[in-house]
Motif scaffolding. Sequence first.
Motif, PDB file in Angstrom:
ATOM      1  N   HIS A 143       0.922  -1.153   0.089  1.00  0.00           N
ATOM      2  CA  HIS A 143      -0.095   0.124   0.059  1.00  0.00           C
ATOM      3  C   HIS A 143       0.836   1.137  -0.020  1.00  0.00           C
ATOM      4  N   ASN A 144       1.831   1.341   0.629  1.00  0.00           N
ATOM      5  CA  ASN A 144       2.819   2.406   0.995  1.00  0.00           C
ATOM      6  C   ASN A 144       3.406   2.736  -0.237  1.00  0.00           C
ATOM      7  N   ALA A 145       4.001   1.649  -0.854  1.00  0.00           N
ATOM      8  CA  ALA A 145       4.739   1.891  -1.951  1.00  0.00           C
ATOM      9  C   ALA A 145       4.153   2.199  -3.192  1.00  0.00           C
ATOM     10  N   LEU A 146       2.980   1.795  -3.421  1.00  0.00           N
ATOM     11  CA  LEU A 146       1.896   2.136  -4.458  1.00  0.00           C
ATOM     12  C   LEU A 146       1.676   3.574  -4.161  1.00  0.00           C
ATOM     13  N   LYS A 147       1.089   3.960  -3.168  1.00  0.00           N
ATOM     14  CA  LYS A 147       0.605   5.353  -2.857  1.00  0.00           C
ATOM     15  C   LYS A 147       1.718   6.257  -3.137  1.00  0.00           C
ATOM     16  N   ALA A 148       3.006   5.780  -2.909  1.00  0.00           N
ATOM     17  CA  ALA A 148       4.105   6.852  -3.085  1.00  0.00           C
ATOM     18  C   ALA A 148       4.311   7.035  -4.584  1.00  0.00           C
ATOM     19  N   ILE A 149       4.020   6.226  -5.421  1.00  0.00           N
ATOM     20  CA  ILE A 149       4.008   6.252  -6.980  1.00  0.00           C
ATOM     21  C   ILE A 149       2.787   7.078  -7.284  1.00  0.00           C
ATOM     22  N   ASN A 150       1.670   6.611  -7.122  1.00  0.00           N
ATOM     23  CA  ASN A 150       0.471   7.385  -7.469  1.00  0.00           C
ATOM     24  C   ASN A 150      -0.432   7.647  -6.299  1.00  0.00           C
ATOM     25  N   PRO A 151      -0.316   8.655  -5.511  1.00  0.00           N
ATOM     26  CA  PRO A 151      -1.098   8.825  -4.433  1.00  0.00           C
ATOM     27  C   PRO A 151      -2.776   8.978  -4.717  1.00  0.00           C
ATOM     28  N   ASN A 152      -3.215   8.913  -6.061  1.00  0.00           N
ATOM     29  CA  ASN A 152      -4.715   8.955  -6.256  1.00  0.00           C
ATOM     30  C   ASN A 152      -5.040   7.355  -6.594  1.00  0.00           C
ATOM     31  N   LEU A 153      -4.144   6.751  -6.575  1.00  0.00           N
ATOM     32  CA  LEU A 153      -4.511   5.219  -6.958  1.00  0.00           C
ATOM     33  C   LEU A 153      -5.337   4.695  -5.804  1.00  0.00           C
ATOM     34  N   LEU A 154      -6.438   4.166  -6.401  1.00  0.00           N
ATOM     35  CA  LEU A 154      -7.578   3.260  -5.425  1.00  0.00           C
ATOM     36  C   LEU A 154      -6.899   1.932  -5.245  1.00  0.00           C
ATOM     37  N   ILE A 155      -6.816   1.602  -4.154  1.00  0.00           N
ATOM     38  CA  ILE A 155      -6.248   0.282  -3.526  1.00  0.00           C
ATOM     39  C   ILE A 155      -7.171  -0.713  -3.050  1.00  0.00           C
ATOM     40  N   GLY A 156      -7.558  -1.661  -3.757  1.00  0.00           N
ATOM     41  CA  GLY A 156      -8.816  -2.738  -3.072  1.00  0.00           C
ATOM     42  C   GLY A 156      -8.271  -4.238  -3.182  1.00  0.00           C
ATOM     43  N   ASP A 157      -9.086  -4.987  -2.601  1.00  0.00           N
ATOM     44  CA  ASP A 157      -9.020  -6.148  -2.248  1.00  0.00           C
ATOM     45  C   ASP A 157     -10.077  -7.022  -2.488  1.00  0.00           C
ATOM     46  N   TYR A 158      -9.929  -8.313  -2.969  1.00  0.00           N
ATOM     47  CA  TYR A 158     -11.145  -9.229  -3.202  1.00  0.00           C
ATOM     48  C   TYR A 158     -10.952 -10.755  -2.525  1.00  0.00           C
ATOM     49  N   THR A 159     -11.678 -10.708  -1.453  1.00  0.00           N
ATOM     50  CA  THR A 159     -11.677 -12.108  -0.582  1.00  0.00           C
ATOM     51  C   THR A 159     -12.892 -12.796  -0.822  1.00  0.00           C
ATOM     52  N   GLY A 160     -13.003 -13.989   0.016  1.00  0.00           N
ATOM     53  CA  GLY A 160     -14.173 -14.625   0.320  1.00  0.00           C
ATOM     54  C   GLY A 160     -14.729 -14.106   1.230  1.00  0.00           C
ATOM     55  N   ALA A 161     -16.093 -14.156   1.612  1.00  0.00           N
ATOM     56  CA  ALA A 161     -16.848 -13.566   2.728  1.00  0.00           C
ATOM     57  C   ALA A 161     -16.903 -14.159   3.878  1.00  0.00           C
ATOM     58  N   TRP A 162     -16.473 -15.467   3.737  1.00  0.00           N
ATOM     59  CA  TRP A 162     -16.636 -16.507   5.036  1.00  0.00           C
ATOM     60  C   TRP A 162     -15.496 -16.078   6.049  1.00  0.00           C
ATOM     61  N   TYR A 163     -15.829 -15.066   6.752  1.00  0.00           N
ATOM     62  CA  TYR A 163     -14.857 -14.649   7.810  1.00  0.00           C
ATOM     63  C   TYR A 163     -14.267 -15.599   8.912  1.00  0.00           C
ATOM     64  N   ASP A 164     -15.450 -16.322   9.186  1.00  0.00           N
ATOM     65  CA  ASP A 164     -15.385 -17.351  10.485  1.00  0.00           C
ATOM     66  C   ASP A 164     -14.441 -18.522  10.052  1.00  0.00           C
ATOM     67  N   THR A 165     -14.117 -18.553   8.842  1.00  0.00           N
ATOM     68  CA  THR A 165     -13.028 -19.747   8.575  1.00  0.00           C
ATOM     69  C   THR A 165     -11.951 -19.318   7.401  1.00  0.00           C
ATOM     70  N   TYR A 166     -12.018 -17.839   7.254  1.00  0.00           N
ATOM     71  CA  TYR A 166     -10.781 -17.179   6.370  1.00  0.00           C
ATOM     72  C   TYR A 166      -9.417 -17.182   7.112  1.00  0.00           C
ATOM     73  N   TYR A 167      -9.313 -17.316   8.341  1.00  0.00           N
ATOM     74  CA  TYR A 167      -7.991 -17.584   9.148  1.00  0.00           C
ATOM     75  C   TYR A 167      -7.367 -18.572   8.418  1.00  0.00           C
ATOM     76  N   GLN A 168      -8.003 -19.613   7.800  1.00  0.00           N
ATOM     77  CA  GLN A 168      -7.357 -20.764   7.137  1.00  0.00           C
ATOM     78  C   GLN A 168      -6.513 -20.604   6.143  1.00  0.00           C
ATOM     79  N   VAL A 169      -6.632 -19.381   5.361  1.00  0.00           N
ATOM     80  CA  VAL A 169      -5.630 -18.658   4.194  1.00  0.00           C
ATOM     81  C   VAL A 169      -4.906 -17.927   4.829  1.00  0.00           C
ATOM     82  N   GLY A 170      -4.854 -17.320   5.992  1.00  0.00           N
ATOM     83  CA  GLY A 170      -3.879 -16.286   6.643  1.00  0.00           C
ATOM     84  C   GLY A 170      -4.237 -15.131   6.440  1.00  0.00           C
TER      85      GLY A 170
END
Length: 439
Positions: A265-292
């Motif tokens: 996040h810090n490295a990319l915002k330093a290059i382009n402060p206007n860049l939107l940074i997002g993430d895509y994960t599964g919604a199953w939070y109660d077991t998502y710890y299994q993928v760290g």
Amino acid sequence: MRRKFLISILLAAFALSGTPASALNRNYMWFDCEANYSALSHPDSIRYYLQKVSALGFDNVVVDVKSIMGEVLYDSSIAPYMSPFNGVERDRDYDMMGYFLEYGHEMGLKVFASLNVFCGGHNYMDRGIIYGEHPEWQSICYDKGELKPISTIKSNYNGMLNPSDPQVQDYQIAILEEFVRKYPDCDGLIFDRVRYDGMTADFSDLSRKQFEEYSGIRVENFPEDIISWYTDSGRLRGNWVRGKHFNEWCEWRAMVIHDFVERTHNALKAINPNLLIGDYTGAWYDTYYQVGVNWASRNFDPSGEFDWATPNYRNTAYADMLDVYMTGLYYTLITKKEVDRALFVKGKSSEAGLNLSLKYCYSVEGGAELAQTVTCGVVPVTGSIYVEQYLGGMKKFAKAVEQSVKSTGGVMVFDISHLDKHELWKDLEGAMRRTGQIK
């Protein structure tokens, strides 16, 4: 504990209610790099599909430019170029992303890029960087009582890397930085697969050493003190069970991912402060710890609700660093009322960490509520619908889209190729009209 959890739900709902209405109209169409490789090898096709999705009320598109093989769809000096694929060849100077940016911006669309991060191979094809340049970076899995390189586990198509390896992290960040510099007009990046392969990965000597340094724990029996496949009588179990250092191991892995997201996040915002940074994960939070991965906000304390979370686990959360968050509502049940009516959930899922237990959160409506609860309003949540979740009952696809818009204010549809394949354009149009997304 339950009272604390209910309070966090109320806080998340309050935070969401204060979000401007304009910010809630968040509709994204995803273009997968493998499924659309042939179709997107022609500029006219790119323009055609952008016109279609724009007419259906989609404000944004997400273009997958780095595959699970670690190969990219643009001219890179770091990562290998993805050509040929499935019998189709592209010239290295074919600028697919450039066309998306040019045409998309002409139509008033925001154009995001997606890069599969900790991926290095397609095990069904024996292709990717773990089969070529960097076999030493692949995950070592403790699978059915044996330590194995992930490339040898052919039941798993996804040849994941070891996220804690400093060389892997440096390599992936260099690719991301190169992309951001190459495409300064790109509106944002969506991280995908910033995670471990599953609970059985990574059990390399490097991971053991790093865990011991982080935790101050000397693991006497590795990996059995983390997870075990054997009974006390020495018989092989059908699945792993927790060892005595399991919770501390989960915390360490989630901190690995947190620290990588923060650094990136810090490295990319330093290059382009206007860049939107997002993430895509599964919604199953109660077991998502299994993928760290802890995609919650630091304001949410999972240790009061979940027995796998240490008191320090909340410090591994990274939602606070995101501008965009897409949560995969991969459920055949749409509403909580359907959960009440259901006796059981049919089928299986290959999605990492997904447990098909019968809970409210394992419906589109309930999953959206849980995602908003644990992110505590620090980032807008967009529900994501996987089209082929509804094979055999495609009429539910439109209902899932409508529920996502109702519950989160928007929808991400994965993936555009499935709309053609299953002739669902009219179904999608109807859902978008009924929810007021088509103006």
